[in-house]
Design a protein around this motif. Sequence first.
Motif, PDB file in Angstrom:
ATOM      1  N   ILE A  63     -30.948 -16.715 -13.139  1.00 16.91           N
ATOM      2  CA  ILE A  63     -29.747 -17.464 -13.511  1.00 16.91           C
ATOM      3  C   ILE A  63     -29.910 -18.849 -12.892  1.00 16.91           C
ATOM      4  O   ILE A  63     -30.278 -18.975 -11.729  1.00 16.91           O
ATOM      5  N   ILE A  72     -28.885 -18.409 -18.526  1.00 13.69           N
ATOM      6  CA  ILE A  72     -29.401 -17.073 -18.291  1.00 13.69           C
ATOM      7  C   ILE A  72     -30.818 -17.092 -18.850  1.00 13.69           C
ATOM      8  O   ILE A  72     -31.018 -17.183 -20.067  1.00 13.69           O
ATOM      9  N   TYR A 111     -27.916  -5.091 -19.572  1.00 16.05           N
ATOM     10  CA  TYR A 111     -27.633  -6.187 -20.494  1.00 16.05           C
ATOM     11  C   TYR A 111     -27.028  -5.597 -21.753  1.00 16.05           C
ATOM     12  O   TYR A 111     -27.334  -4.476 -22.142  1.00 16.05           O
ATOM     13  N   TYR A 125     -25.554  -9.379 -17.919  1.00 15.29           N
ATOM     14  CA  TYR A 125     -26.948  -9.735 -17.625  1.00 15.29           C
ATOM     15  C   TYR A 125     -27.125  -9.609 -16.116  1.00 15.29           C
ATOM     16  O   TYR A 125     -26.855 -10.557 -15.373  1.00 15.29           O
ATOM     17  N   TYR A 126     -27.545  -8.446 -15.623  1.00 18.59           N
ATOM     18  CA  TYR A 126     -27.756  -8.303 -14.185  1.00 18.59           C
ATOM     19  C   TYR A 126     -28.738  -7.182 -13.875  1.00 18.59           C
ATOM     20  O   TYR A 126     -29.080  -6.378 -14.734  1.00 18.59           O
ATOM     21  N   TYR A 143     -18.652 -12.882 -19.153  1.00 19.21           N
ATOM     22  CA  TYR A 143     -20.038 -12.541 -18.848  1.00 19.21           C
ATOM     23  C   TYR A 143     -20.119 -12.011 -17.428  1.00 19.21           C
ATOM     24  O   TYR A 143     -19.649 -12.676 -16.497  1.00 19.21           O
ATOM     25  N   LEU A 145     -22.628 -11.510 -14.701  1.00 17.00           N
ATOM     26  CA  LEU A 145     -23.969 -11.981 -14.369  1.00 17.00           C
ATOM     27  C   LEU A 145     -24.322 -11.531 -12.959  1.00 17.00           C
ATOM     28  O   LEU A 145     -23.438 -11.301 -12.132  1.00 17.00           O
TER      29      LEU A 145
END
Length: 157
Positions: A63, A72, A111, A125-126, A143, A145
């Motif tokens: 990130i 991202i 994701y 997204y992690y 989001y 993240l």
Amino acid sequence: MTIKKRVELSTYCWIISALSTALMCGVFVYALKRPDNEWAVCILGVAIALLFLFTLCYMPLSISVDKESLNINRPLKIKSIQLSEITDVRMCAPTMGTIRICGSGGWFGWYGWFSEKDLGKYFAYYGKASDCFLVTLKNGKKYMLGSKDAPEMVTKL
């Protein structure tokens, strides 16, 4: 000033990714050795290739934040969110009550679309739940993240 932090995968992600990949490769090798099943091998090969392509399109690597956007960084494409579109950023770990709508629940990270009772629907997204922060946009999109040193990232945003 640009800040870039790596997405670290949890031990669970590494185990799920390794076992799933080994299983898929094993099934494919087994299918190759069987006589008279060319169609099955082709279909299986295409399915495995599509799974890996999907992973390369969405798996988060890092990130980053620059003067204009939150990025991202994924293997095949960078997803950029304009800083002017962000209304809220806060530390927020996903809970055990998370429902996966469509996406990965540990294969090379988390994701895809998820939903939680308190947060509603969001795109994730992690790699580790403990490294997560929630970004809310003006249009209501959210989001989830995650990156190494998430509190520093939240402060920067």
